[in-house]
Write an enzyme that holds these catalytic residues in place. Structure first.
Site, PDB file in Angstrom:
ATOM      1  N   ILE A 160       0.841  -1.204   0.000  1.00  0.00           N
ATOM      2  CA  ILE A 160       0.000   0.000   0.000  1.00  0.00           C
ATOM      3  C   ILE A 160       0.875   1.252   0.000  1.00  0.00           C
ATOM      4  O   ILE A 160       0.618   2.199  -0.749  1.00  0.00           O
ATOM      5  CB  ILE A 160      -0.998  -0.029   1.173  1.00  0.00           C
ATOM      6  N   ALA A 237      -4.078   3.566   7.901  1.00  0.00           N
ATOM      7  CA  ALA A 237      -3.567   2.251   8.333  1.00  0.00           C
ATOM      8  C   ALA A 237      -4.361   1.743   9.536  1.00  0.00           C
ATOM      9  O   ALA A 237      -5.298   0.955   9.383  1.00  0.00           O
ATOM     10  CB  ALA A 237      -2.082   2.356   8.628  1.00  0.00           C
ATOM     11  N   ARG A 238      -4.006   2.219  10.723  1.00  0.00           N
ATOM     12  CA  ARG A 238      -4.725   1.828  11.933  1.00  0.00           C
ATOM     13  C   ARG A 238      -4.691   2.970  12.945  1.00  0.00           C
ATOM     14  O   ARG A 238      -3.631   3.586  13.153  1.00  0.00           O
ATOM     15  CB  ARG A 238      -4.064   0.603  12.592  1.00  0.00           C
ATOM     16  N   ASP A 262      -8.686   8.009   8.084  1.00  0.00           N
ATOM     17  CA  ASP A 262      -9.716   7.017   7.740  1.00  0.00           C
ATOM     18  C   ASP A 262      -9.858   5.994   8.866  1.00  0.00           C
ATOM     19  O   ASP A 262     -10.733   5.135   8.802  1.00  0.00           O
ATOM     20  CB  ASP A 262      -9.311   6.309   6.437  1.00  0.00           C
ATOM     21  N   GLU A 267     -13.027   2.129  17.012  1.00  0.00           N
ATOM     22  CA  GLU A 267     -13.968   2.004  15.893  1.00  0.00           C
ATOM     23  C   GLU A 267     -14.947   0.879  16.187  1.00  0.00           C
ATOM     24  O   GLU A 267     -14.539  -0.114  16.798  1.00  0.00           O
ATOM     25  CB  GLU A 267     -13.214   1.665  14.604  1.00  0.00           C
ATOM     26  N   HIS A 285     -13.442   4.698   7.944  1.00  0.00           N
ATOM     27  CA  HIS A 285     -12.719   3.464   7.588  1.00  0.00           C
ATOM     28  C   HIS A 285     -13.272   2.850   6.289  1.00  0.00           C
ATOM     29  O   HIS A 285     -13.795   1.730   6.293  1.00  0.00           O
ATOM     30  CB  HIS A 285     -12.777   2.438   8.730  1.00  0.00           C
TER      31      HIS A 285
END
Ligand code: GLV
Length: 320
Positions: A160, A237-238, A262, A267, A285
């Site tokens: 990515i 990513a996270r 994102d 979450e 996300h």
């Protein structure tokens, strides 16, 4: 006709993936995502040989112990697999598989949306339009910062990260990167390598997180402070890679010019203070959320399950 192998899906996937699942396996895709307890009960009742789960279904060693002994493979319909205790699964003889490659382009596209959204103050402009264009920006108002030519530092130059670099080169952005290992020159594509993140940070007008989660907090207050003032921060990513308190402070003080996010620490849902700040551009996300990619991810999860249940090797077995 051979009997179909017993599969439990924890969530409905796209219509084409659900249809293939039903035609190849003994499975009933659920109408909504199931909880962990529901999945474990369904696996026991159904005598499942395979599970297909989503990113939001955490499976700890304890949960895995509650699964019936016949489960041979757990395929997640995500590239991330930090929600599954892979070592515990392996010790029970269960293969875990993820969905690499197929979501690279969609995720990199979303990342560019974050870049443009954050740099060009898109949230403020969309709010203005939603409100009937009541704010009449003058020549020197509502200005963003130029994307073209800005230096981007990428943390995590895997598939990515490299796809983001490829797109950023189209914006004539010089690329720096930090990665565990230096890439070969053909994969680097002219990007400048930094073995130490701290050495790269002061040069990043844009900092881009593109590494897997599950490795603790990477972006601390000290690391935000090491960026040039006004830097743009991007994360698709996270959320777990970021100290969100430090991020909010850096955005409020102007140390960060803007952030495009994102992913979030908690979450679904997120810290609303991020939305209250004008200089954020936030998405729920949706990195891989295209029709084509979600279908490909589901198909890939089914390929992995079919391979293991047919006595073969899962193409995307997680080795970690
Ligand atoms: C998305 O975040 C994924 O891991 O697939």
């Amino acid at each position: 006709m051979p009997t179909k192998r017993r599969l439990v899906m924890s969530l409905p996937l796209t219509a084409d993936v659900n249809a293939r699942a039903v035609s190849e396996f003994d499975v009933a895709p659920p109408p909504r995502p199931m909880s962990r307890d529901e999945v474990i009960s369904a696996a026991c009742e159904h005598g499942a040989e395979a599970l297909l789960v989503g990113l939001n279904l955490r499976l700890s060693a304890e949960d895995l112990n509650r699964l019936p002994g016949g489960v041979r493979v757990i395929a997640t319909s995500s590239v991330g697999f930090e929600h599954i205790d892979v070592a515990a699964a392996r010790s029970r003889g269960i293969v875990v598989a993820n969905t690499p490659d197929v979501l690279t382009d969609a995720t990199a596209d979303t990342h560019m949306l974050l870049l443009l959204g954050a740099c060009r103050r898109v949230k403020e402009h969309v709010r203005n339009m939603d409100g009937g264009w009541t704010i009449r920006n003058g020549f020197a108002q509502g200005l963003g910062v130029e994307v073209t030519g800005r230096t981007m530092g990428i943390v995590g130059m895997g598939r990515i990260g490299r796809a983001v670099a490829e797109r950023a080169r189209g914006f004539r952005m010089p690329i720096l990167y930090h990665n565990r290992v230096r890439l070969s020159p053909d994969l680097e594509g002219g990007a400048k390598y930094y073995g130490k993140l701290e050495d790269m940070l002061p040069h990043c007008q844009v900092l881009s997180l593109n590494l897997p989660g599950g490795q603790g907090v990477l972006m601390t207050a000290a690391r935000f402070a090491a960026l040039p003032e006004g830097a743009i921060f991007l994360n698709s990513a996270r959320g777990s890679l970021v100290d969100e308190e430090a991020l909010i402070e850096a955005l409020a003080s102007g140390q960060l010019g803007a952030a495009g996010l994102d992913v979030f620490q908690k979450e679904p849902g997120y810290d609303q203070r991020l939305n209250a700040l004008p200089n954020t551009f936030l998405l729920p996300h949706i990195g891989s959320a295209t029709i084509e990619t979600r279908s490909a991810m589901g198909m890939r999860a089914l390929d992995n399950i079919a391979a293991v249940l047919n006595g073969g090797v899962a193409p995307d077995e997680v080795k970690a």
